[in-house]
Motif scaffolding. Structure first.
Motif, PDB file in Angstrom:
ATOM      1  N   HIS A 258       0.797  -1.069   0.093  1.00 22.01           N
ATOM      2  CA  HIS A 258       0.018   0.491   0.021  1.00 22.01           C
ATOM      3  C   HIS A 258       0.846   1.333  -0.229  1.00 22.01           C
ATOM      4  N   GLU A 259       1.401   1.067   0.367  1.00 21.27           N
ATOM      5  CA  GLU A 259       2.897   2.406   0.908  1.00 21.27           C
ATOM      6  C   GLU A 259       3.472   2.406   0.140  1.00 21.27           C
ATOM      7  N   ASN A 260       3.540   1.215  -0.993  1.00 23.05           N
ATOM      8  CA  ASN A 260       4.671   1.861  -2.302  1.00 23.05           C
ATOM      9  C   ASN A 260       3.253   1.775  -3.652  1.00 23.05           C
ATOM     10  N   ASN A 261       2.405   2.188  -3.102  1.00 20.56           N
ATOM     11  CA  ASN A 261       1.506   1.574  -4.805  1.00 20.56           C
ATOM     12  C   ASN A 261       1.834   0.695  -5.589  1.00 20.56           C
ATOM     13  N   TYR A 262       2.516  -0.181  -4.816  1.00 22.87           N
ATOM     14  CA  TYR A 262       2.655  -1.678  -5.389  1.00 22.87           C
ATOM     15  C   TYR A 262       0.823  -2.546  -5.682  1.00 22.87           C
ATOM     16  N   PRO A 263       0.707  -3.248  -6.539  1.00 22.23           N
ATOM     17  CA  PRO A 263      -0.377  -4.181  -6.591  1.00 22.23           C
ATOM     18  C   PRO A 263      -0.156  -5.226  -5.690  1.00 22.23           C
ATOM     19  N   LEU A 264      -1.048  -5.224  -5.600  1.00 17.90           N
ATOM     20  CA  LEU A 264      -1.138  -6.978  -4.087  1.00 17.90           C
ATOM     21  C   LEU A 264      -2.244  -8.208  -4.744  1.00 17.90           C
ATOM     22  N   LEU A 265      -1.704  -9.533  -5.181  1.00 20.77           N
ATOM     23  CA  LEU A 265      -2.347 -10.154  -5.781  1.00 20.77           C
ATOM     24  C   LEU A 265      -2.125 -11.446  -4.556  1.00 20.77           C
ATOM     25  N   SER A 266      -3.150 -11.913  -3.749  1.00 18.14           N
ATOM     26  CA  SER A 266      -3.392 -12.766  -2.365  1.00 18.14           C
ATOM     27  C   SER A 266      -3.713 -13.677  -2.430  1.00 18.14           C
ATOM     28  N   ASP A 267      -3.143 -15.001  -2.229  1.00 19.87           N
ATOM     29  CA  ASP A 267      -3.554 -16.218  -2.482  1.00 19.87           C
ATOM     30  C   ASP A 267      -4.473 -16.156  -1.216  1.00 19.87           C
ATOM     31  N   ILE A 268      -5.615 -17.191  -1.126  1.00 16.63           N
ATOM     32  CA  ILE A 268      -6.803 -17.355  -0.038  1.00 16.63           C
ATOM     33  C   ILE A 268      -6.069 -18.155   0.915  1.00 16.63           C
ATOM     34  N   GLN A 269      -4.537 -18.177   1.203  1.00 18.93           N
ATOM     35  CA  GLN A 269      -4.279 -19.165   1.810  1.00 18.93           C
ATOM     36  C   GLN A 269      -3.379 -18.349   3.121  1.00 18.93           C
ATOM     37  N   ALA A 270      -3.036 -16.414   3.134  1.00 15.93           N
ATOM     38  CA  ALA A 270      -3.032 -15.665   3.878  1.00 15.93           C
ATOM     39  C   ALA A 270      -4.299 -16.037   4.583  1.00 15.93           C
ATOM     40  N   SER A 271      -5.425 -15.922   4.372  1.00 16.65           N
ATOM     41  CA  SER A 271      -6.154 -14.940   5.392  1.00 16.65           C
ATOM     42  C   SER A 271      -5.815 -13.454   5.168  1.00 16.65           C
ATOM     43  N   LEU A 272      -5.482 -13.275   4.031  1.00 22.83           N
ATOM     44  CA  LEU A 272      -6.123 -11.199   4.313  1.00 22.83           C
ATOM     45  C   LEU A 272      -7.284 -10.906   4.554  1.00 22.83           C
ATOM     46  N   GLU A 273      -6.798 -10.247   5.613  1.00 25.25           N
ATOM     47  CA  GLU A 273      -8.389  -9.354   6.483  1.00 25.25           C
ATOM     48  C   GLU A 273      -8.921  -8.412   5.634  1.00 25.25           C
ATOM     49  N   HIS A 274      -7.827  -7.115   5.853  1.00 23.03           N
ATOM     50  CA  HIS A 274      -7.997  -5.670   5.186  1.00 23.03           C
ATOM     51  C   HIS A 274      -8.480  -5.222   3.970  1.00 23.03           C
ATOM     52  N   ASN A 275      -7.628  -5.854   2.868  1.00 24.66           N
ATOM     53  CA  ASN A 275      -7.377  -5.818   1.746  1.00 24.66           C
ATOM     54  C   ASN A 275      -6.411  -4.812   1.502  1.00 24.66           C
ATOM     55  N   VAL A 276      -6.340  -3.826   1.768  1.00 26.31           N
ATOM     56  CA  VAL A 276      -6.048  -2.719   0.880  1.00 26.31           C
ATOM     57  C   VAL A 276      -4.809  -2.838  -0.011  1.00 26.31           C
ATOM     58  N   GLY A 277      -5.485  -1.913  -1.627  1.00 23.56           N
ATOM     59  CA  GLY A 277      -5.212  -2.201  -2.524  1.00 23.56           C
ATOM     60  C   GLY A 277      -5.172  -4.154  -3.204  1.00 23.56           C
ATOM     61  N   HIS A 278      -5.986  -4.771  -2.514  1.00 25.65           N
ATOM     62  CA  HIS A 278      -5.753  -6.256  -2.995  1.00 25.65           C
ATOM     63  C   HIS A 278      -6.503  -6.018  -4.245  1.00 25.65           C
ATOM     64  N   LEU A 279      -5.766  -6.512  -5.574  1.00 26.79           N
ATOM     65  CA  LEU A 279      -6.578  -7.488  -6.375  1.00 26.79           C
ATOM     66  C   LEU A 279      -7.484  -7.811  -6.026  1.00 26.79           C
ATOM     67  N   ASN A 280      -8.741  -8.101  -5.824  1.00 27.78           N
ATOM     68  CA  ASN A 280      -9.211  -9.270  -6.091  1.00 27.78           C
ATOM     69  C   ASN A 280      -9.925 -10.412  -7.305  1.00 27.78           C
TER      70      ASN A 280
END
Length: 577
Positions: A258-280
């Protein structure tokens, strides 16, 4: 662990025989090293170990009649607690039944400690009952193996304790299974005579009055992580999160992107909660040419964690011609496409804190986010906005239902659909993706529930459920709600997504069974629900959260998901915005 001597119960220096003494030494040293969970399968040859565990009040025991299920139960407990768990079995094929769980544990970096009882050497290779060659039976899957000789007073007790400590130290450095194969001759059971072993134990004079392991390993400080931020100046970087179980690590990666304006692709296994900038929905989006073209502008991919589920993402990485970095603390090779250019063996937080990066321009991320939002709002949301009871709709509805609980996701179709369609996740996700087998999923999920001591939901397919049906007997050991969502599409519908010859698919791959599971629920005392519409499924789930054991059977046609995915991908491919 409390190392004070005032609270330490002295080690009993008497025993009915040397087998029982050695077993007590073994269990005592494991406990001194912080082990508290012991999983036991009934058996005669392992009696010394079983009795040594049964006499303790400072540990937790878990018993199951099926060694294969027991192995996965232990794996689930270790997965939940992030601590080693002991497995105790008798000799013969009982040991071999642990093999699938040990393979999964090795590939998932899960610490299991196998104590297998064996016949003494004179009973091997002579057709003695229940005697097989158990030496290194699990090949190279344990990171440490030791053949323990038959207990006798010619072998000093120091040998036993230092061997245990050495194996546990290797396991701390590389979380994975370790195996001690112990040859117990008869007598296995205590008799009326009690023997005083104080002279034999005299080399352990100091150990007997303290509460610490015999050998204590000192660990140096973590090595300094290199600052490689100069290599990232003005670079377009894709951040990928693979399987990670530590929430602090995941949140740090999310904030870094988020701080560096990088796109974020998160696997379901990461249990990502907040989804800031996450490319669903990135798995589906990668079928849209304009999106892949925009994503391909990247100069670099940095992946944190291991084991990606999305095949489309894996294929994108394989085609990518820029730098590909991996940050993962384990030692095992994580590079199926053989594309890595740099590997950092450390925690994500360690690596991130060592970097000093200036954020890039936000325009690239904005373009990708816009594609993401348009696809979601104009294609995916309308596609699933109905009350039909489909696998896709059930998975899409899970996030709000399981929030702030634990969700164990089975392999094959369930995990792929969750990775595609759960776009905001507030549950802690557990999987068996080390080798992605369908064996032992129910037992592992029950182990997770036992380890966490909290409500747990299992999403599983019908073939996987049938494969592990006898693990339903373990459910009676739980004291929190356990909800099974069973997708019954009459066989292995995952093969609809693979290029299997159509004329052979049903008979040799999908194996339709024509069964439902209402009677299995009656046999094991499980509340049973079979909804017909999505809103009924949601109501059933909410009722199940107030019950002890529940199974919600979602019955669908075997080709339903394949047809729906094909329709959805076609719409995304033909999008004109």
């Amino acid at each position: 662990m409390d190392n004070s001597t005032s609270k330490h119960a002295p080690f009993n220096q008497t025993a009915a025989n040397i087998n029982l003494l050695w077993a007590s030494l073994f269990i005592e040293e494991l406990i001194r090293n912080g082990v508290v969970d012991f999983c036991i399968a009934p058996g005669s040859r392992s009696t010394p170990l079983t009795l040594a565990v049964a006499d303790r009040t400072d540990i937790q025991t878990h018993v199951h009649f099926d060694e294969r299920g027991l192995g996965f139960l232990a794996l689930g407990i270790a997965l939940a607690k992030k601590k080693p768990v002991v497995l105790i079995t008798t000799s013969g094929t009982a040991v071999a039944n642990l093999y699938p769980a040990i393979i999964e544990a090795r590939h998932s970096n899960i610490p299991l400690i196998i104590l297998s009882a064996d016949r003494p050497p004179e009973l091997i290779d002579c057709n003695a009952n229940q005697a097989i060659n158990q030496h290194s039976i699990f090949a190279n899957y344990p990171i440490f193996f030791q053949q323990i000789p038959s207990p006798n007073e010619q072998v000093p007790p120091n040998y036993l304790l230092t061997t245990i400590d050495h194996g546990l130290n290797k396991q701390i450095n590389t979380p994975a299974p370790i195996h001690f194969n112990i040859s117990f001759p008869e007598p296995l059971y205590p008799g009326s005579e009690i023997i005083d072993y104080r002279e034999y134990l005299s080399p352990l004079k100091q150990w007997l009055i303290i509460n610490t392991p015999l050998t204590q390993y000192q660990r140096p400080r973590d090595q300094k992580i290199a600052d490689v931020s100069p290599q990232l100046i003005n670079k377009k970087v894709i951040i990928i999160i693979g399987r990670l179980t530590a929430n602090d690590q995941v949140q740090a990666i999310e904030q870094f992107a988020h701080e560096n304006n990088y796109p974020l692709l998160s696997d379901i296994q990461a249990s990502l909660e907040h989804n800031v900038g996450h490319l669903n929905y990135y798995d589906l989006l990668l079928t849209y040419p304009n999106y892949e073209t925009a994503l391909s502008q990247a100069d670099m991919i940095i992946q944190f964690g291991d084991k990606l589920i999305s095949k489309h993402l894996t294929q994108f990485i394989d085609r990518f011609d820029g730098e590909y970095w991996l940050v993962e603390s384990g030692e095992q090779c994580i590079d199926p496409g053989r594309n890595l250019t740099q590997r950092f063996i450390c925690q994500a937080t360690q690596w991130i804190h060592a970097q000093h990066i200036t954020a890039i321009d936000k325009s690239w991320l904005t373009t990708l986010t816009t594609y993401n939002q348009l696809i979601e709002q104009k294609i995916i949301a309308p596609f699933i906005a109905n009350n039909a009871l489909t696998e896709i709709n059930v998975v899409n509805s899970l996030a709000p239902l399981v929030q702030n609980t634990s969700l164990f996701i089975g392999n094959s179709m369930p995990i792929r659909l969750c990775d595609m369609f759960i776009n905001k996740n507030n549950a802690t996700i557990y999987t068996n993706r080390g080798v992605s087998g369908i064996d032992g999923l129910l037992a592992t999920a029950i182990g997770v529930s036992k380890g966490l001591q909290e409500s747990t939901t299992l999403l599983i397919g019908d073939t996987s459920f049938l494969y592990d049906l006898n693990s339903l007997a373990l459910l009676k050991q739980l004291n929190r709600p356990f909800i099974i969502i069973l997708i019954n599409n009459d066989g292995g519908s995952i093969f609809n997504l693979l290029p299997v010859p159509e004329q052979k698919k049903r008979e040799f791959y999908q194996l339709p069974h024509g069964l439902n599971f209402v009677h299995a629920c009656k046999q094991f005392g499980i509340d049973y629900y079979r909804p017909n519409q999505l809103d009924e499924f949601k109501k059933n789930y909410k009722i199940a959260t107030k019950k002890q054991l529940s199974l919600i059977e979602v019955c669908t046609k075997h080709n339903q998901t394949k047809d729906q995915l094909a329709q959805l991908i076609e719409q995304i491919n033909n999008a004109t915005f």
